[in-house]
Design a protein around this motif. Structure first.
Motif, PDB file in Angstrom:
ATOM      1  N   PRO A 161       0.842  -1.193   0.000  1.00  0.00           N
ATOM      2  CA  PRO A 161       0.000   0.000   0.000  1.00  0.00           C
ATOM      3  C   PRO A 161       0.881   1.248   0.000  1.00  0.00           C
ATOM      4  CG  PRO A 161      -0.745  -1.587   1.650  1.00  0.00           C
ATOM      5  CD  PRO A 161       0.564  -2.094   1.136  1.00  0.00           C
ATOM      6  N   GLU A 162       0.408   2.321  -0.601  1.00  0.00           N
ATOM      7  CA  GLU A 162       1.239   3.512  -0.766  1.00  0.00           C
ATOM      8  C   GLU A 162       1.795   4.029   0.554  1.00  0.00           C
ATOM      9  OE1 GLU A 162       0.896   8.082  -2.464  1.00  0.00           O
ATOM     10  OE2 GLU A 162      -0.429   6.527  -3.264  1.00  0.00           O
ATOM     11  N   GLU A 163       0.958   4.069   1.590  1.00  0.00           N
ATOM     12  CA  GLU A 163       1.426   4.587   2.877  1.00  0.00           C
ATOM     13  C   GLU A 163       2.542   3.721   3.443  1.00  0.00           C
ATOM     14  OE1 GLU A 163      -1.588   5.322   5.739  1.00  0.00           O
ATOM     15  OE2 GLU A 163      -2.648   6.799   4.508  1.00  0.00           O
ATOM     16  N   GLU A 164       2.411   2.409   3.281  1.00  0.00           N
ATOM     17  CA  GLU A 164       3.440   1.506   3.785  1.00  0.00           C
ATOM     18  C   GLU A 164       4.739   1.669   3.009  1.00  0.00           C
ATOM     19  OE1 GLU A 164       4.004  -3.292   4.689  1.00  0.00           O
ATOM     20  OE2 GLU A 164       2.006  -2.464   4.280  1.00  0.00           O
ATOM     21  N   ALA A 165       4.626   1.831   1.695  1.00  0.00           N
ATOM     22  CA  ALA A 165       5.825   2.044   0.879  1.00  0.00           C
ATOM     23  C   ALA A 165       6.521   3.346   1.282  1.00  0.00           C
ATOM     24  CB  ALA A 165       5.455   2.067  -0.599  1.00  0.00           C
ATOM     25  N   ARG A 166       5.738   4.394   1.524  1.00  0.00           N
ATOM     26  CA  ARG A 166       6.324   5.664   1.964  1.00  0.00           C
ATOM     27  C   ARG A 166       7.029   5.507   3.309  1.00  0.00           C
ATOM     28  NH1 ARG A 166       4.880  10.187  -0.856  1.00  0.00           N
ATOM     29  NH2 ARG A 166       3.143   9.981  -2.338  1.00  0.00           N
ATOM     30  N   ALA A 167       6.437   4.715   4.205  1.00  0.00           N
ATOM     31  CA  ALA A 167       7.051   4.504   5.513  1.00  0.00           C
ATOM     32  C   ALA A 167       8.379   3.771   5.387  1.00  0.00           C
ATOM     33  CB  ALA A 167       6.101   3.725   6.416  1.00  0.00           C
ATOM     34  N   VAL A 168       8.462   2.818   4.457  1.00  0.00           N
ATOM     35  CA  VAL A 168       9.714   2.095   4.238  1.00  0.00           C
ATOM     36  C   VAL A 168      10.792   3.048   3.737  1.00  0.00           C
ATOM     37  CG1 VAL A 168      10.853   0.347   2.802  1.00  0.00           C
ATOM     38  CG2 VAL A 168       8.634  -0.143   3.838  1.00  0.00           C
ATOM     39  N   LEU A 169      10.430   3.929   2.824  1.00  0.00           N
ATOM     40  CA  LEU A 169      11.403   4.863   2.251  1.00  0.00           C
ATOM     41  C   LEU A 169      11.822   5.944   3.236  1.00  0.00           C
ATOM     42  CD1 LEU A 169       9.834   5.308  -1.292  1.00  0.00           C
ATOM     43  CD2 LEU A 169      11.926   4.061  -0.719  1.00  0.00           C
ATOM     44  N   GLY A 170      10.895   6.372   4.095  1.00  0.00           N
ATOM     45  CA  GLY A 170      11.194   7.455   5.014  1.00  0.00           C
ATOM     46  C   GLY A 170      11.126   8.806   4.310  1.00  0.00           C
ATOM     47  N   PRO A 171      11.386   9.886   5.046  1.00  0.00           N
ATOM     48  CA  PRO A 171      11.224  11.230   4.474  1.00  0.00           C
ATOM     49  C   PRO A 171      12.321  11.613   3.489  1.00  0.00           C
ATOM     50  CG  PRO A 171      12.068  11.356   6.714  1.00  0.00           C
ATOM     51  CD  PRO A 171      11.750   9.922   6.464  1.00  0.00           C
ATOM     52  N   PRO A 179      25.496   8.172  -9.585  1.00  0.00           N
ATOM     53  CA  PRO A 179      24.839   9.423 -10.030  1.00  0.00           C
ATOM     54  C   PRO A 179      23.426   9.200 -10.566  1.00  0.00           C
ATOM     55  CG  PRO A 179      27.098   9.315 -10.833  1.00  0.00           C
ATOM     56  CD  PRO A 179      26.793   7.965 -10.263  1.00  0.00           C
ATOM     57  N   HIS A 180      23.057   7.951 -10.856  1.00  0.00           N
ATOM     58  CA  HIS A 180      21.736   7.659 -11.429  1.00  0.00           C
ATOM     59  C   HIS A 180      20.691   7.322 -10.363  1.00  0.00           C
ATOM     60  CE1 HIS A 180      23.599   7.534 -15.411  1.00  0.00           C
ATOM     61  NE2 HIS A 180      24.538   6.776 -14.889  1.00  0.00           N
ATOM     62  N   THR A 181      21.093   7.174  -9.114  1.00  0.00           N
ATOM     63  CA  THR A 181      20.159   6.777  -8.063  1.00  0.00           C
ATOM     64  C   THR A 181      19.118   7.857  -7.810  1.00  0.00           C
ATOM     65  OG1 THR A 181      21.948   5.556  -6.977  1.00  0.00           O
ATOM     66  CG2 THR A 181      19.972   5.943  -5.696  1.00  0.00           C
ATOM     67  N   VAL A 182      17.845   7.460  -7.743  1.00  0.00           N
ATOM     68  CA  VAL A 182      16.767   8.384  -7.382  1.00  0.00           C
ATOM     69  C   VAL A 182      16.784   8.546  -5.866  1.00  0.00           C
ATOM     70  CG1 VAL A 182      14.282   8.798  -7.408  1.00  0.00           C
ATOM     71  CG2 VAL A 182      15.391   7.694  -9.362  1.00  0.00           C
ATOM     72  N   THR A 183      16.980   9.771  -5.402  1.00  0.00           N
ATOM     73  CA  THR A 183      17.117  10.010  -3.960  1.00  0.00           C
ATOM     74  C   THR A 183      15.926  10.727  -3.334  1.00  0.00           C
ATOM     75  OG1 THR A 183      18.285  12.090  -4.394  1.00  0.00           O
ATOM     76  CG2 THR A 183      19.632  10.100  -4.150  1.00  0.00           C
ATOM     77  N   ASP A 184      14.995  11.191  -4.151  1.00  0.00           N
ATOM     78  CA  ASP A 184      13.806  11.891  -3.656  1.00  0.00           C
ATOM     79  C   ASP A 184      12.660  10.889  -3.511  1.00  0.00           C
ATOM     80  OD1 ASP A 184      11.650  13.460  -3.066  1.00  0.00           O
ATOM     81  OD2 ASP A 184      11.725  14.650  -4.900  1.00  0.00           O
ATOM     82  N   PRO A 185      12.175  10.615  -2.290  1.00  0.00           N
ATOM     83  CA  PRO A 185      11.081   9.654  -2.121  1.00  0.00           C
ATOM     84  C   PRO A 185       9.834   9.998  -2.925  1.00  0.00           C
ATOM     85  CG  PRO A 185      12.071  10.163   0.000  1.00  0.00           C
ATOM     86  CD  PRO A 185      12.656  11.120  -0.998  1.00  0.00           C
ATOM     87  N   GLN A 186       9.518  11.282  -3.055  1.00  0.00           N
ATOM     88  CA  GLN A 186       8.332  11.681  -3.816  1.00  0.00           C
ATOM     89  C   GLN A 186       8.488  11.307  -5.288  1.00  0.00           C
ATOM     90  OE1 GLN A 186       5.580  12.733  -2.568  1.00  0.00           O
ATOM     91  NE2 GLN A 186       6.264  13.062  -0.478  1.00  0.00           N
ATOM     92  N   LEU A 188      10.396   8.932  -6.450  1.00  0.00           N
ATOM     93  CA  LEU A 188      10.371   7.479  -6.543  1.00  0.00           C
ATOM     94  C   LEU A 188       8.937   6.956  -6.488  1.00  0.00           C
ATOM     95  CD1 LEU A 188      11.993   4.897  -6.762  1.00  0.00           C
ATOM     96  CD2 LEU A 188      12.189   4.872  -4.271  1.00  0.00           C
ATOM     97  N   MET A 189       8.099   7.542  -5.638  1.00  0.00           N
ATOM     98  CA  MET A 189       6.701   7.116  -5.568  1.00  0.00           C
ATOM     99  C   MET A 189       5.995   7.372  -6.891  1.00  0.00           C
ATOM    100  SD  MET A 189       6.296   5.676  -2.656  1.00  0.00           S
ATOM    101  CE  MET A 189       4.525   5.473  -2.778  1.00  0.00           C
ATOM    102  N   ARG A 190       6.310   8.481  -7.555  1.00  0.00           N
ATOM    103  CA  ARG A 190       5.718   8.756  -8.870  1.00  0.00           C
ATOM    104  C   ARG A 190       6.181   7.717  -9.899  1.00  0.00           C
ATOM    105  NH1 ARG A 190       6.773  14.160  -7.275  1.00  0.00           N
ATOM    106  NH2 ARG A 190       8.733  14.187  -8.449  1.00  0.00           N
ATOM    107  N   LEU A 191       7.455   7.348  -9.835  1.00  0.00           N
ATOM    108  CA  LEU A 191       7.971   6.334 -10.759  1.00  0.00           C
ATOM    109  C   LEU A 191       7.315   4.980 -10.508  1.00  0.00           C
ATOM    110  CD1 LEU A 191      11.778   7.234 -10.693  1.00  0.00           C
ATOM    111  CD2 LEU A 191      10.157   7.637 -12.558  1.00  0.00           C
ATOM    112  N   LEU A 192       7.102   4.649  -9.246  1.00  0.00           N
ATOM    113  CA  LEU A 192       6.448   3.377  -8.921  1.00  0.00           C
ATOM    114  C   LEU A 192       5.022   3.353  -9.455  1.00  0.00           C
ATOM    115  CD1 LEU A 192       7.567   2.718  -5.227  1.00  0.00           C
ATOM    116  CD2 LEU A 192       8.428   1.642  -7.304  1.00  0.00           C
ATOM    117  N   ALA A 193       4.308   4.457  -9.294  1.00  0.00           N
ATOM    118  CA  ALA A 193       2.927   4.526  -9.779  1.00  0.00           C
ATOM    119  C   ALA A 193       2.874   4.319 -11.286  1.00  0.00           C
ATOM    120  CB  ALA A 193       2.310   5.864  -9.394  1.00  0.00           C
ATOM    121  N   GLY A 194       3.822   4.931 -11.996  1.00  0.00           N
ATOM    122  CA  GLY A 194       3.839   4.757 -13.446  1.00  0.00           C
ATOM    123  C   GLY A 194       4.237   3.357 -13.855  1.00  0.00           C
ATOM    124  N   ALA A 195       5.190   2.770 -13.126  1.00  0.00           N
ATOM    125  CA  ALA A 195       5.692   1.449 -13.504  1.00  0.00           C
ATOM    126  C   ALA A 195       4.671   0.345 -13.243  1.00  0.00           C
ATOM    127  CB  ALA A 195       6.979   1.148 -12.734  1.00  0.00           C
TER     128      ALA A 195
END
Length: 265
Positions: A161-171, A179-186, A188-195
């Motif tokens: 669930p989205e809230e649980e995924a956000r909790a795993v990632l943290g703020p 240099p290619h790592t996505v470091t912004d949780p927001q 990453l959540m958008r990328l997950l939704a699209g994927a």
């Protein structure tokens, strides 16, 4: 002495299916604790499990005595340390059961096939069949990594669930391994939704420069589980570009579906 209303309504010895009801209820409580993040009060367990409070008291007391549940200083109940050994052993067996399917995936693609689960907010690799070709990756069975920078990690997060995924990632910000790592949780959540729409996730040199990974969920597994193929970026991209049923993602989906049937409870 006449039976209580609880025992009269719900026999504690056997169910019509032949299973032992008290055992079923004990596991129901352990799963309710796990769903609550590993910590809950008795009233919360009663609400989530649907079991009456006298039954909760009796079962939790037994689980505490056996070390599978413990009570903390605030009188809440947590999953106990004796479950660790069971989980580790089950994880090793999961890799063994999956090995024929990982071997099939490696033979079909020529690249390293991996199986991973999410444990304590980390990705744990529980199965692997390595490519016979050059360039072996950092991954190995038992290794723990962060979910945000791996294909399997993203495929695992996408099953929560989205809230649980956000909790795993943290703020955030999340640690950058390349240099290619996505470091912004927001982001990453958008990328997950699209994927989620196309059913697979990609790690494009986010964990290791020069390495690309394609991952997807294993449907039907009792807990979030992900299957992946990883290798040199150019070789993985070539597999993705192949057309028809022999292309990478359809092959992975077919194998994941059959593996999920084996792992389904």
């Amino acid at each position: 002495m006449p039976p209580t209303s609880d025992s009269a309504a719900r026999p504690t010895t056997e169910r019509s299916s032949g299973g032992v009801q008290s055992v079923e209820r004990a596991f129901q409580l352990l799963e309710a604790l796990a769903d609550a993040g590993g910590v809950a009060t008795l009233s919360e367990l009663s609400t989530t499990s649907g079991l009456p409070m006298p039954t909760i008291h009796r079962l939790v007391r037994t689980l505490v005595q056996q070390g599978y549940v413990r009570q903390d200083s605030t009188r809440r109940y947590t999953l106990g340390p004796r479950l660790i050994r069971l989980g580790e052993t089950a994880g090793r067996l999961l890799g063994s059961w999956a090995r024929p399917y990982l071997a099939e995936l490696m033979e079909a693609t020529g690249e390293t096939a991996n199986l991973a689960v999410l444990e304590g907010g980390e990705v744990v690799y529980v199965g692997q069949v390595q490519s016979r070709r050059s360039m072996r990756m950092f991954t190995e069975v038992g290794r723990r990594v962060q979910p945000h920078c791996t294909g399997v990690g993203k495929a695992l997060l996408a099953q929560l669930p989205e809230e649980e995924a956000r909790a795993v990632l943290g703020p955030g910000p999340l640690p950058a391994l390349t240099p290619h790592t996505v470091t912004d949780p927001q982001e990453l959540m958008r990328l997950l939704a699209g994927a989620r729409g196309h059913g697979f996730m990609v790690d494009d040199q986010e964990q290791e420069i020069g390495v690309r990974c394609v991952a997807l969920p294993v449907p039907g597994a009792p807990a979030p589980t992900a299957l992946s193929v990883s290798g040199p970026e150019a070789r993985i991209r070539a597999l993705e570009e192949q057309a028809g049923t022999a292309s990478l993602v359809p092959v992975m989906h077919a194998i994941a579906a059959r593996l999920g049937q084996v792992l389904a409870p």
